[in-house]
Scaffold this motif. Structure first.
Motif, PDB file in Angstrom:
ATOM      1  N   PRO A  77       0.840  -1.203   0.000  1.00 46.43           N
ATOM      2  CA  PRO A  77       0.000   0.000   0.000  1.00 46.43           C
ATOM      3  C   PRO A  77       0.880   1.261   0.000  1.00 46.43           C
ATOM      4  O   PRO A  77       1.955   1.255   0.588  1.00 46.43           O
ATOM      5  CB  PRO A  77      -0.770  -0.081   1.335  1.00 46.43           C
ATOM      6  N   GLY A  79       0.596   5.693   0.312  1.00 47.06           N
ATOM      7  CA  GLY A  79      -0.166   6.933   0.463  1.00 47.06           C
ATOM      8  C   GLY A  79       0.550   8.039  -0.281  1.00 47.06           C
ATOM      9  O   GLY A  79       0.646   8.030  -1.511  1.00 47.06           O
ATOM     10  N   GLY A  80       1.115   8.983   0.465  1.00 45.48           N
ATOM     11  CA  GLY A  80       1.775  10.129  -0.163  1.00 45.48           C
ATOM     12  C   GLY A  80       3.229   9.886  -0.518  1.00 45.48           C
ATOM     13  O   GLY A  80       3.904  10.779  -1.019  1.00 45.48           O
ATOM     14  N   THR A  82       5.813   9.652   1.389  1.00 44.76           N
ATOM     15  CA  THR A  82       6.769  10.464   2.150  1.00 44.76           C
ATOM     16  C   THR A  82       7.449   9.657   3.263  1.00 44.76           C
ATOM     17  O   THR A  82       8.238  10.210   4.030  1.00 44.76           O
ATOM     18  CB  THR A  82       6.101  11.693   2.805  1.00 44.76           C
ATOM     19  N   GLY A  83       7.145   8.381   3.352  1.00 49.02           N
ATOM     20  CA  GLY A  83       7.760   7.533   4.372  1.00 49.02           C
ATOM     21  C   GLY A  83       9.275   7.505   4.188  1.00 49.02           C
ATOM     22  O   GLY A  83       9.767   7.597   3.062  1.00 49.02           O
ATOM     23  N   SER A 142       6.031  17.194   6.054  1.00 48.77           N
ATOM     24  CA  SER A 142       5.572  16.559   4.812  1.00 48.77           C
ATOM     25  C   SER A 142       4.056  16.637   4.664  1.00 48.77           C
ATOM     26  O   SER A 142       3.471  15.902   3.872  1.00 48.77           O
ATOM     27  CB  SER A 142       6.012  15.091   4.809  1.00 48.77           C
ATOM     28  N   THR A 147      -0.477  11.278   3.779  1.00 51.65           N
ATOM     29  CA  THR A 147      -1.924  11.017   3.791  1.00 51.65           C
ATOM     30  C   THR A 147      -2.368  10.405   5.120  1.00 51.65           C
ATOM     31  O   THR A 147      -1.553   9.871   5.885  1.00 51.65           O
ATOM     32  CB  THR A 147      -2.284  10.010   2.682  1.00 51.65           C
ATOM     33  N   SER A 153      -0.706   4.403   9.450  1.00 50.13           N
ATOM     34  CA  SER A 153       0.093   3.176   9.317  1.00 50.13           C
ATOM     35  C   SER A 153       1.495   3.323   9.883  1.00 50.13           C
ATOM     36  O   SER A 153       2.133   2.331  10.229  1.00 50.13           O
ATOM     37  CB  SER A 153       0.151   2.756   7.845  1.00 50.13           C
ATOM     38  N   THR A 154       1.987   4.569   9.970  1.00 50.42           N
ATOM     39  CA  THR A 154       3.310   4.783  10.579  1.00 50.42           C
ATOM     40  C   THR A 154       3.181   5.355  11.989  1.00 50.42           C
ATOM     41  O   THR A 154       4.201   5.705  12.601  1.00 50.42           O
ATOM     42  CB  THR A 154       4.158   5.767   9.739  1.00 50.42           C
ATOM     43  N   GLY A 157       4.278  11.103  14.176  1.00 51.70           N
ATOM     44  CA  GLY A 157       4.428  11.980  15.339  1.00 51.70           C
ATOM     45  C   GLY A 157       4.374  13.432  14.935  1.00 51.70           C
ATOM     46  O   GLY A 157       3.298  13.995  14.762  1.00 51.70           O
ATOM     47  N   VAL A 213      -5.801   0.563   5.254  1.00 48.86           N
ATOM     48  CA  VAL A 213      -6.665   1.553   5.899  1.00 48.86           C
ATOM     49  C   VAL A 213      -7.378   2.320   4.791  1.00 48.86           C
ATOM     50  O   VAL A 213      -6.734   2.845   3.874  1.00 48.86           O
ATOM     51  CB  VAL A 213      -5.832   2.523   6.772  1.00 48.86           C
ATOM     52  N   GLU A 427       9.623   7.761  15.303  1.00 47.16           N
ATOM     53  CA  GLU A 427       8.401   8.141  14.606  1.00 47.16           C
ATOM     54  C   GLU A 427       8.351   7.707  13.145  1.00 47.16           C
ATOM     55  O   GLU A 427       7.303   7.794  12.530  1.00 47.16           O
ATOM     56  CB  GLU A 427       8.157   9.655  14.708  1.00 47.16           C
TER      57      GLU A 427
HETATM   58  C1  LIG Z   1      10.305  16.271   4.946  1.00 45.08           C
HETATM   59  C2  LIG Z   1       9.695  15.165   5.774  1.00 45.08           C
HETATM   60  C3  LIG Z   1       9.401  15.407   7.103  1.00 45.08           C
HETATM   61  C4  LIG Z   1       8.837  14.386   7.879  1.00 45.08           C
HETATM   62  N1  LIG Z   1       8.557  14.665   9.185  1.00 45.08           N
HETATM   63  C5  LIG Z   1       7.995  13.701   9.946  1.00 45.08           C
HETATM   64  C6  LIG Z   1       7.684  13.965  11.319  1.00 45.08           C
HETATM   65  O1  LIG Z   1       7.946  15.040  11.855  1.00 45.08           O
HETATM   66  N2  LIG Z   1       7.082  12.970  12.014  1.00 45.08           N
HETATM   67  C7  LIG Z   1       6.783  11.751  11.454  1.00 45.08           C
HETATM   68  O2  LIG Z   1       6.219  10.901  12.148  1.00 45.08           O
HETATM   69  N3  LIG Z   1       7.083  11.471  10.175  1.00 45.08           N
HETATM   70  C8  LIG Z   1       7.680  12.416   9.415  1.00 45.08           C
HETATM   71  N4  LIG Z   1       7.989  12.127   8.108  1.00 45.08           N
HETATM   72  C9  LIG Z   1       7.725  10.779   7.557  1.00 45.08           C
HETATM   73  C10 LIG Z   1       6.393  10.629   6.792  1.00 45.08           C
HETATM   74  O3  LIG Z   1       5.894  11.868   6.351  1.00 45.08           O
HETATM   75  C11 LIG Z   1       5.352   9.935   7.657  1.00 45.08           C
HETATM   76  O4  LIG Z   1       5.794   8.630   7.943  1.00 45.08           O
HETATM   77  C12 LIG Z   1       3.971   9.833   7.010  1.00 45.08           C
HETATM   78  O5  LIG Z   1       3.092   9.324   7.981  1.00 45.08           O
HETATM   79  C13 LIG Z   1       3.881   8.944   5.790  1.00 45.08           C
HETATM   80  O6  LIG Z   1       2.635   9.170   5.142  1.00 45.08           O
HETATM   81  P1  LIG Z   1       2.440   8.798   3.594  1.00 45.08           P
HETATM   82  O7  LIG Z   1       1.010   8.997   3.239  1.00 45.08           O
HETATM   83  O8  LIG Z   1       3.418   9.532   2.774  1.00 45.08           O
HETATM   84  O9  LIG Z   1       2.757   7.252   3.625  1.00 45.08           O
HETATM   85  P2  LIG Z   1       3.680   6.405   2.642  1.00 45.08           P
HETATM   86  O10 LIG Z   1       5.065   6.932   2.656  1.00 45.08           O
HETATM   87  O11 LIG Z   1       3.045   6.272   1.323  1.00 45.08           O
HETATM   88  O12 LIG Z   1       3.643   4.989   3.388  1.00 45.08           O
HETATM   89  C14 LIG Z   1       4.245   4.811   4.642  1.00 45.08           C
HETATM   90  C15 LIG Z   1       3.903   3.400   5.176  1.00 45.08           C
HETATM   91  O13 LIG Z   1       2.495   3.291   5.394  1.00 45.08           O
HETATM   92  C16 LIG Z   1       1.921   2.273   4.570  1.00 45.08           C
HETATM   93  N5  LIG Z   1       0.638   2.809   4.091  1.00 45.08           N
HETATM   94  C17 LIG Z   1       0.410   3.979   3.442  1.00 45.08           C
HETATM   95  N6  LIG Z   1      -0.908   4.152   3.240  1.00 45.08           N
HETATM   96  C18 LIG Z   1      -1.532   3.065   3.759  1.00 45.08           C
HETATM   97  C19 LIG Z   1      -2.887   2.662   3.873  1.00 45.08           C
HETATM   98  N7  LIG Z   1      -3.885   3.417   3.410  1.00 45.08           N
HETATM   99  N8  LIG Z   1      -3.160   1.478   4.473  1.00 45.08           N
HETATM  100  C20 LIG Z   1      -2.171   0.697   4.956  1.00 45.08           C
HETATM  101  N9  LIG Z   1      -0.866   1.037   4.881  1.00 45.08           N
HETATM  102  C21 LIG Z   1      -0.552   2.211   4.293  1.00 45.08           C
HETATM  103  C22 LIG Z   1       2.943   2.021   3.470  1.00 45.08           C
HETATM  104  O14 LIG Z   1       2.850   0.692   2.983  1.00 45.08           O
HETATM  105  C23 LIG Z   1       4.248   2.281   4.204  1.00 45.08           C
HETATM  106  O15 LIG Z   1       4.624   1.144   4.932  1.00 45.08           O
HETATM  107  C24 LIG Z   1       8.567  13.120   7.307  1.00 45.08           C
HETATM  108  C25 LIG Z   1       8.853  12.893   5.969  1.00 45.08           C
HETATM  109  C26 LIG Z   1       9.423  13.890   5.200  1.00 45.08           C
HETATM  110  C27 LIG Z   1       9.715  13.619   3.756  1.00 45.08           C
END
Ligand SMILES: Cc1cc2nc3c(=O)[nH]c(=O)nc-3n(C[C@H](O)[C@H](O)[C@H](O)COP(=O)(O)OP(=O)(O)OC[C@H]3O[C@@H](n4cnc5c(N)ncnc54)[C@H](O)[C@@H]3O)c2cc1C
Length: 469
Positions: A77, A79-80, A82-83, A142, A147, A153-154, A157, A213, A427
């Motif tokens: 899966p 989302g955005g 940004t993981g 981010s 998303t 899912s992460t 924080g 999710v 986090e």
């Molecule tokens: C510049 C920058 C700053 C950041 N700062 C922080 C911070 O301060 N704190 C923090 O906690 N994180 C931070 N992050 C990390 C990141 O933004 C988080 O982990 C965020 O929650 C990931 O969301 P995403 O939608 O991009 O998920 P993705 O990167 O697409 O996925 C992350 C994980 O979640 C799973 N996933 C995604 N969507 C779903 C779904 N719908 N159902 C089941 N599993 C799913 C994916 O398989 C993967 O394992 C930062 C990242 C960047 C690039």
């Protein structure tokens, strides 16, 4: 790291069935469309996938997951994207994106709750809450791309955890498609629900391994209109900790070091020194309160006490939104400012708040013992004891030599955090990057229980198979 059997790549027939289940517009195998989803923010992982799935409804997610369960087809899966630990980048699995599921399904100011689909960005959630004169407090750099599904899912924080907690504390309910394709309809909006195991909490922080999710109900809060932001210059992070005892108005308490500020000024267009004189350490502090002028007054009071006690070297208080944004940009660009500087060992550790100065001293000694001229950048959520501890290659030095020492250096730094009662991932999660490392520190009984839960829900390990235990 998981070393057991993996599912086979999907057959052409399975791929055709998945396409048919979603119909035109519901999938893509166009390399240009796939490309941005196969690399991540740090350019550390490059992925591959035979097919991008783009469901529009929970029923469509359930249909494709059911089909994948039946054919033992692995799913990643996303989302955005940004993981930061590689968990959303497929390595041959089908890629399931929630990008077409972004609706705010409902928002009830009386319940202080909103129900939103998993593909909505955090920025969109903020906007929808503000329109109803409420706030959703989770905040991270981010947020324009991250998303709701990824944040859940992460267990994300961010900068307001010390006041509001992580996603675990902010999610009232979850709707998810489980690995067999069944739908968990858990979109409750209850503050209290003490009815045994909480499946929602299993899904929070599961990194896509226990299901997809599809929507969540999120907790909203009153909008605090009085806000004050300052950057304070300090001699040591220990001085900043003394400031942390300043009461419930603190919403953010973020550490930056001298080198991180230097790199931001050097590499981020528009970034400026926050104070007239250079200081070894800085804390960005934000106060938020309900009554007009209250946060500004409280912050001034705390700063005055800090000056009197000789803890605060100098401070700048933002006089308007533009200045507040500029101070925040300095903090939020601490990571981006390192990018042009070469190879970096990155860490996302947590220790008890009072142990942060000791951690930084010990970790720096360990890092410099391996690469004497390495450049340490320590920054992050000091109020939570969560430090992003990065070790950049020596200026003009040998990046390959620094990269070759990464595992040894990270091991030493993680050992120090754990010896202080800390965690190797505060986090960002474990993804594919840190799972093996986490296994070194987890108790066998805990790992066995976690594996049993996963195997019960997903016996063929189709959900994000390379991630977690
Ligand atoms: C510049 C920058 C700053 C950041 N700062 C922080 C911070 O301060 N704190 C923090 O906690 N994180 C931070 N992050 C990390 C990141 O933004 C988080 O982990 C965020 O929650 C990931 O969301 P995403 O939608 O991009 O998920 P993705 O990167 O697409 O996925 C992350 C994980 O979640 C799973 N996933 C995604 N969507 C779903 C779904 N719908 N159902 C089941 N599993 C799913 C994916 O398989 C993967 O394992 C930062 C990242 C960047 C690039």
């Amino acid at each position: 790291m998981y070393t057991g059997p993996m599912t086979a790549p999907p057959s052409p027939e399975t791929l055709e069935r998945l396409k048919t289940a979603l119909g035109p517009g519901g999938w893509s195998d166009d390399p240009d469309r796939l490309a941005p989803k196969l690399v991540e923010w740090r350019d550390r992982w490059q992925g591959t996938t035979p097919l991008l799935l783009l469901p529009r409804t929970t029923a469509e997610v359930a249909a494709v997951v059911r089909l994948c369960a039946e054919t033992r087809t692995a799913i990643t899966p996303q989302g955005g994207n940004t993981g930061l630990v590689g968990g959303q980048i497929p390595q041959g699995e089908v890629l399931l994106s929630l990008e077409r599921m972004r609706a705010v399904r409902s928002l009830d100011p009386l319940d202080d709750a909103m129900v939103v689909e998993a593909g909505a960005t955090l920025a969109a959630v903020h906007e929808a809450a503000l329109e109803a004169d409420r706030a959703f407090p989770l905040s991270l750099a981010s947020e324009g791309s991250a998303t709701v599904g990824g944040l859940i899912s992460t267990n994300a924080g961010g900068t307001a955890v010390l006041r509001y907690g992580t996603m675990r504390a902010l999610v009232l309910g979850v709707e998810a498609v489980l690995p067999d394709g069944s739908v968990f309809e858990g979109l409750k909006r209850l503050r209290k629900d003490n009815t045994g195991y909480d499946l929602k909490q299993f899904l929070i922080g599961a990194e896509g391994t226990l299901g997809v999710v599809t929507a969540a109900s999120l907790k909203l809060f009153p909008r605090l209109r009085s806000r004050a932001v300052a950057v304070v210059g300090l001699d040591s992070p220990g001085d900043a900790l003394a400031q942390a005892a300043s009461g419930g108005a603190v919403e953010a308490f973020e550490l930056m070091g001298r080198r991180g500020v230097d790199l931001a000024v050097k590499n981020i267009p528009g970034a400026r020194e926050p104070l007239a004189e250079a200081h070894p350490w800085y804390v960005l502090v934000e106060f938020a309160m309900g009554q007009a002028g209250a946060a500004e007054a409280a912050l001034e009071r705390v700063l005055a006490t800090g000056f009197d006690a000789g803890l605060v070297g100098d401070a700048v208080v933002a006089q308007n939104q533009v200045q507040a944004h500029a101070l925040w940009a300095l903090r939020e660009n601490q990571s981006a400012a390192q990018k042009p500087e070469g190879v970096t060992w990155k860490h996302d550790i947590a220790v008890p708040v009072g142990a942060v100065p000791t951690f930084i001293d010990r970790a720096t000694a360990a890092a410099l013992a391996l690469t004497p001229d390495a450049r340490v950048v320590a920054f992050g959520h000091l109020g939570d004891g969560n430090i992003h501890y990065d070790v950049i290659q020596p200026e003009g030095g040998d990046g390959a030599a620094h990269a070759a020492l990464r595992d040894q250096g990270s091991r030493a730094i993680h050992d120090i955090a754990v010896a202080l009662g800390g965690s190797i991932s505060a986090e960002h999660g474990l993804g594919t990057m840190k799972t093996a490392e986490a296994l070194r520190y987890k108790a066998p009984a805990e790992v066995a229980a976690l594996r049993a839960i996963r195997a019960a829900l997903d016996p063929n390990r189709i959900m994000n198979p390379r991630v977690l235990f």
